[in-house]
Design an enzyme around this catalytic site. Structure first.
Site, PDB file in Angstrom:
ATOM      1  N   CYS A 278       0.829  -1.214   0.000  1.00 14.34           N
ATOM      2  CA  CYS A 278       0.000   0.000   0.000  1.00 14.34           C
ATOM      3  C   CYS A 278       0.864   1.265   0.000  1.00 14.34           C
ATOM      4  O   CYS A 278       1.519   1.550  -0.988  1.00 14.34           O
ATOM      5  CB  CYS A 278      -0.989  -0.043   1.165  1.00 14.34           C
ATOM      6  SG  CYS A 278      -2.381   1.095   0.961  1.00 14.34           S
ATOM      7  N   HIS A 363      -3.982  -5.090  -0.103  1.00 12.34           N
ATOM      8  CA  HIS A 363      -3.614  -5.603   1.220  1.00 12.34           C
ATOM      9  C   HIS A 363      -3.665  -7.134   1.244  1.00 12.34           C
ATOM     10  O   HIS A 363      -4.729  -7.711   1.468  1.00 12.34           O
ATOM     11  CB  HIS A 363      -4.553  -5.040   2.290  1.00 12.34           C
ATOM     12  CG  HIS A 363      -4.248  -3.625   2.666  1.00 12.34           C
ATOM     13  ND1 HIS A 363      -3.551  -3.295   3.808  1.00 12.34           N
ATOM     14  CD2 HIS A 363      -4.522  -2.462   2.048  1.00 12.34           C
ATOM     15  CE1 HIS A 363      -3.412  -1.981   3.879  1.00 12.34           C
ATOM     16  NE2 HIS A 363      -3.994  -1.454   2.818  1.00 12.34           N
ATOM     17  N   GLU A 365      -2.691  -9.098   3.474  1.00 12.86           N
ATOM     18  CA  GLU A 365      -3.030  -9.607   4.812  1.00 12.86           C
ATOM     19  C   GLU A 365      -4.523  -9.551   5.097  1.00 12.86           C
ATOM     20  O   GLU A 365      -4.995 -10.099   6.100  1.00 12.86           O
ATOM     21  CB  GLU A 365      -2.275  -8.803   5.888  1.00 12.86           C
ATOM     22  CG  GLU A 365      -2.903  -7.492   6.282  1.00 12.86           C
ATOM     23  CD  GLU A 365      -2.815  -6.384   5.231  1.00 12.86           C
ATOM     24  OE1 GLU A 365      -3.493  -5.355   5.398  1.00 12.86           O
ATOM     25  OE2 GLU A 365      -2.059  -6.550   4.250  1.00 12.86           O
TER      26      GLU A 365
END
Length: 388
Positions: A278, A363, A365
């Site tokens: 990001c 993202h 995660e």
């Protein structure tokens, strides 16, 4: 001045949202009382409101949830991405008064009040979202105190905004620390060890620009010792930890507002593998010598289609960003595009063609969002092992 009122009911305090273009939305307060400026943005996730509120990348922003009912599963001690909410405010069509979930430890209204977050409901979030899509994300203010529309619009226009502003300094850690389950307990108040964590074989230093807890957990899950350092840490200090790789984390705001980080990132080139997420990708783009630009209304949600250029494979991903790397600006810097957003063709991944450096704009995660891209943490681990 455009005034929009939608389905208000009695019994709670009146609240206003004022945009810098003069548009006013009237609703009801659901959280703390007061007044707050921020960039008004929208998120299309259907769940995960607690992770969104506590994501440091939202510092400086007031988040509108497009899903019409928020809060029905309450809040808990585990689903947080930092120590407390980082949003400036929260907007929804309806906040649920009913909490129904076996994991819940509290209700959303009490959570807002406890953390002093101004929340507004009974807003036509469809109209607000369409307005932002047409006009772009803009400066705004939410208030339960000043209910004079003209006054609020003036305040919204006078606010500095987020362009060129260093918001990272407000969310980064103050000193370096080693991440483990005890850190999670300090942050969340609940002990939950990282799942399936193998014996660590690699060491990663994470530059904290507003890192989410699940990034650290995912690094642990693939067998990494994790040391988190402040955003302004010098390259020499980072290298003194003798890491096998460096992670550049997510974070809030304009990457050009963090020039000190760009300088130190550049010093790490050629020294060890680097993985950016990001804001980390945007900072890499600037460190390469490229440029970034502000998106009209950004990408925020858990349903963004991302295509890998080399294979054509599409992943559904979680995103939260308002800036992007300019593809034309990096073409002559030994960098190639690896992923694109299928909605607007913006860059979602880049890789250095000569050095072990790669990054993604989305993202991997998740938290909240799909797990399609968890494999990127394994990719980073393998890159570090190959470079040992």
């Amino acid at each position: 001045m455009r005034y929009m009122c939608f389905g208000m009911q009695g019994g709670t305090m009146k609240a206003l949202i004022a945009l810098e273009d003069g548009t006013i939305f009237e609703g009801r307060s659901f959280g703390a009382e007061g007044e707050k400026e921020g960039e008004i943005v929208f998120n299309t996730s259907m769940t995960g409101y607690q992770e969104i509120m506590t994501d440091p990348s939202y510092k400086g922003q007031i988040v509108t949830m497009t899903y019409p009912l928020i809060g029905n599963y309450g809040v808990n001690d585990e689903d947080v991405e930092s120590k407390g909410p980082k949003v400036e405010g929260f907007i929804a069509r309806e906040f649920s008064r009913v909490t129904s979930n076996y994991r819940a430890t509290g209700d959303l209204q009490s959570y807002f009040t406890r953390h002093n977050i101004i929340a507004i409901e009974e807003i036509d979030t469809r109209a607000l979202t369409k307005h932002l899509r047409v006009r772009g994300a803009m400066k705004g203010i939410i208030s339960t105190k000043d209910l004079d529309a003209e006054s609020l619009v003036r305040k919204a226009r006078q606010w500095q905004g987020i362009v060129g502003v260093d918001l990272v300094k407000e969310v980064t850690c103050s000193e370096a620390y080693e991440y483990d389950a005890s850190v999670m307990q300090q942050v969340t108040g609940h002990r939950h060890p990282d799942p399936r964590s193998p014996t660590p074989i690699l060491r990663v230093v994470v530059m904290d620009f507003g890192v989410k807890m699940n990034i650290l957990r995912r690094l642990k899950s693939v067998g990494c010792d994790v040391i988190v350092v402040p955003a302004g840490e010098k390259a020499e200090t980072i290298l003194a930890h003798k890491p096998d790789g460096v992670m550049l984390s997510n974070g809030p705001g304009d990457p050009e507002g963090v020039p000190y980080a760009i300088t130190e990132i550049r010093k790490l080139f050629g020294k060890l593998p680097i993985f950016g997420i990001c804001l980390g990708q945007q900072l890499l783009g600037l460190a390469y010598g490229g440029k970034t630009y502000k998106l009209k209304f950004g990408h925020r949600g858990a349903n963004q289609p991302i295509q890998e250029v080399a294979t054509g494979k599409v992943s559904i991903t979680s995103e939260n960003h308002g800036f992007a790397v300019d593809v034309e600006s990096i073409k002559e810097h030994a960098v190639r595009v690896t992923h694109i957003n299928l909605n607007d063709k913006t860059i979602e991944g880049i890789k250095h063609t000569e050095l072990p450096i790669f990054s993604v704009q989305y993202h991997p995660e998740a938290s909240p969002g799909p797990h399609d891209s968890y494999g990127l943490f394994e990719k980073f681990k393998n890159m570090m092992k190959d470079c040992k």
